[in-house]
Design a protein around this motif. Structure first.
Motif, PDB file in Angstrom:
ATOM      1  N   GLU A  23       0.822  -1.216   0.000  1.00 47.70           N
ATOM      2  CA  GLU A  23       0.000   0.000   0.000  1.00 47.70           C
ATOM      3  C   GLU A  23       0.855   1.265   0.000  1.00 47.70           C
ATOM      4  OE1 GLU A  23      -2.599  -0.416   3.371  1.00 47.70           O
ATOM      5  OE2 GLU A  23      -3.479  -2.269   2.587  1.00 47.70           O
ATOM      6  N   GLY A  24       2.180   1.100  -0.091  1.00 45.17           N
ATOM      7  CA  GLY A  24       3.065   2.247  -0.174  1.00 45.17           C
ATOM      8  C   GLY A  24       3.490   2.825   1.165  1.00 45.17           C
ATOM      9  N   HIS A  25       3.208   2.115   2.258  1.00 49.43           N
ATOM     10  CA  HIS A  25       3.600   2.600   3.582  1.00 49.43           C
ATOM     11  C   HIS A  25       4.998   2.112   3.932  1.00 49.43           C
ATOM     12  CE1 HIS A  25      -0.498   3.911   4.270  1.00 49.43           C
ATOM     13  NE2 HIS A  25      -0.937   2.691   3.968  1.00 49.43           N
ATOM     14  N   ASN A  26       5.644   2.834   4.828  1.00 49.70           N
ATOM     15  CA  ASN A  26       6.920   2.382   5.370  1.00 49.70           C
ATOM     16  C   ASN A  26       6.661   1.399   6.494  1.00 49.70           C
ATOM     17  OD1 ASN A  26       8.449   4.053   3.715  1.00 49.70           O
ATOM     18  ND2 ASN A  26       8.348   5.746   5.166  1.00 49.70           N
ATOM     19  N   VAL A  27       7.600   0.517   6.714  1.00 48.76           N
ATOM     20  CA  VAL A  27       7.504  -0.431   7.826  1.00 48.76           C
ATOM     21  C   VAL A  27       8.764  -0.282   8.667  1.00 48.76           C
ATOM     22  CG1 VAL A  27       7.412  -2.864   8.489  1.00 48.76           C
ATOM     23  CG2 VAL A  27       6.104  -2.064   6.514  1.00 48.76           C
ATOM     24  N   ASP A  28       8.587   0.084   9.916  1.00 47.17           N
ATOM     25  CA  ASP A  28       9.697   0.188  10.859  1.00 47.17           C
ATOM     26  C   ASP A  28       9.562  -0.933  11.868  1.00 47.17           C
ATOM     27  OD1 ASP A  28      10.686   2.584   9.735  1.00 47.17           O
ATOM     28  OD2 ASP A  28       9.145   3.708  10.802  1.00 47.17           O
ATOM     29  N   VAL A  29      10.657  -1.606  12.148  1.00 46.15           N
ATOM     30  CA  VAL A  29      10.628  -2.744  13.055  1.00 46.15           C
ATOM     31  C   VAL A  29      11.671  -2.540  14.144  1.00 46.15           C
ATOM     32  CG1 VAL A  29      10.911  -5.245  13.242  1.00 46.15           C
ATOM     33  CG2 VAL A  29       9.961  -4.256  11.154  1.00 46.15           C
ATOM     34  N   ILE A  30      11.269  -2.804  15.372  1.00 47.01           N
ATOM     35  CA  ILE A  30      12.186  -2.743  16.505  1.00 47.01           C
ATOM     36  C   ILE A  30      12.169  -4.101  17.176  1.00 47.01           C
ATOM     37  CG2 ILE A  30      12.666  -1.683  18.737  1.00 47.01           C
ATOM     38  CD1 ILE A  30      11.161   0.797  17.728  1.00 47.01           C
ATOM     39  N   TYR A  31      13.336  -4.712  17.297  1.00 48.49           N
ATOM     40  CA  TYR A  31      13.456  -5.994  17.983  1.00 48.49           C
ATOM     41  C   TYR A  31      13.977  -5.727  19.381  1.00 48.49           C
ATOM     42  CZ  TYR A  31      12.997  -8.148  13.420  1.00 48.49           C
ATOM     43  OH  TYR A  31      12.530  -8.555  12.201  1.00 48.49           O
ATOM     44  N   MET A  32      13.323  -6.297  20.386  1.00 49.69           N
ATOM     45  CA  MET A  32      13.741  -6.077  21.768  1.00 49.69           C
ATOM     46  C   MET A  32      13.677  -7.374  22.546  1.00 49.69           C
ATOM     47  SD  MET A  32      11.719  -2.561  22.505  1.00 49.69           S
ATOM     48  CE  MET A  32      12.746  -2.020  23.824  1.00 49.69           C
TER      49      MET A  32
END
Length: 195
Positions: free
Chosen positions: A162-171
């Protein structure tokens, strides 16, 4: 352990120096949690409470059937093959012993079969009363780390399509020092959701 650059610009020369340098750094960037409370959870009405667990002969027989007879003996030194082969004779006495143990609140941790029955009862109660979030994958029938990963990747791919950014944080939430970061990220998440 790898060598790291100390505050004076020199490389650490041994594991102890490396550990102390890293400890100094992480201590300097750690922020206290200021005793902030976790975000409030939505209030939920529970249709039914789990006040007691009755261990029936059927539940004991089911637990015995799930026992692998090829495993090594447990802390009780009873071989699983013996338990499986004497199932018809021991089901009733075991159910009486297990119930008495629960009634007296003295459940030995080495009783894996009892623990399995109790766990199954709690999980069944939670499933029947829809107390699990749909996002809960651990400890649920038909769900696993794999299904969690597949579901998460589906969300990511849909967002990217859909053209969105995806930010991922691993903790690693098991680390006690991460508590402040969790509180901070919860606040960031609230801000992000409001955009």
């Amino acid at each position: 352990m790898q060598r790291v650059t100390k505050l004076n610009g020199e490389l650490s020369t041994n594991d102890n120096e490396t550990a102390n340098t890293m400890n100094t750094f992480f201590s300097s960037v750690f922020s206290s949690d200021n005793n902030c409370d976790p975000p409030p959870l939505a209030e939920k009405v529970y249709p039914q409470t789990l006040n007691s667990i009755e261990i029936t002969e059927e539940k004991v027989a089911k637990a015995i059937r799930a026992t692998n007879p090829n495993k090594a003996p447990g802390p009780d030194n009873l071989h699983p093959k013996f338990i499986v082969e004497t199932r018809d004779s021991i089901t009733k006495p075991l159910s009486v012993i297990f119930n008495k143990s629960i009634d007296e609140s003295t459940l030995p941790t080495s009783w894996k079969m009892t623990n399995r029955i109790i766990r199954n009862e709690i999980v069944a109660h939670m499933e029947d009363n829809q107390l699990f979030s749909n996002d809960q994958h651990g400890f649920r029938q038909g769900k696993s780390c794999t299904t969690q990963l597949l579901e998460t990747m589906e969300i990511w791919y849909s967002s990217l399509d859909e053209g969105h950014n995806v930010d991922v944080i691993y903790m690693d939430f098991s680390k006690a020092s991460i508590r402040s970061a969790i509180d901070y990220l919860l606040q960031v998440g609230k801000i992000w959701d409001s955009w």
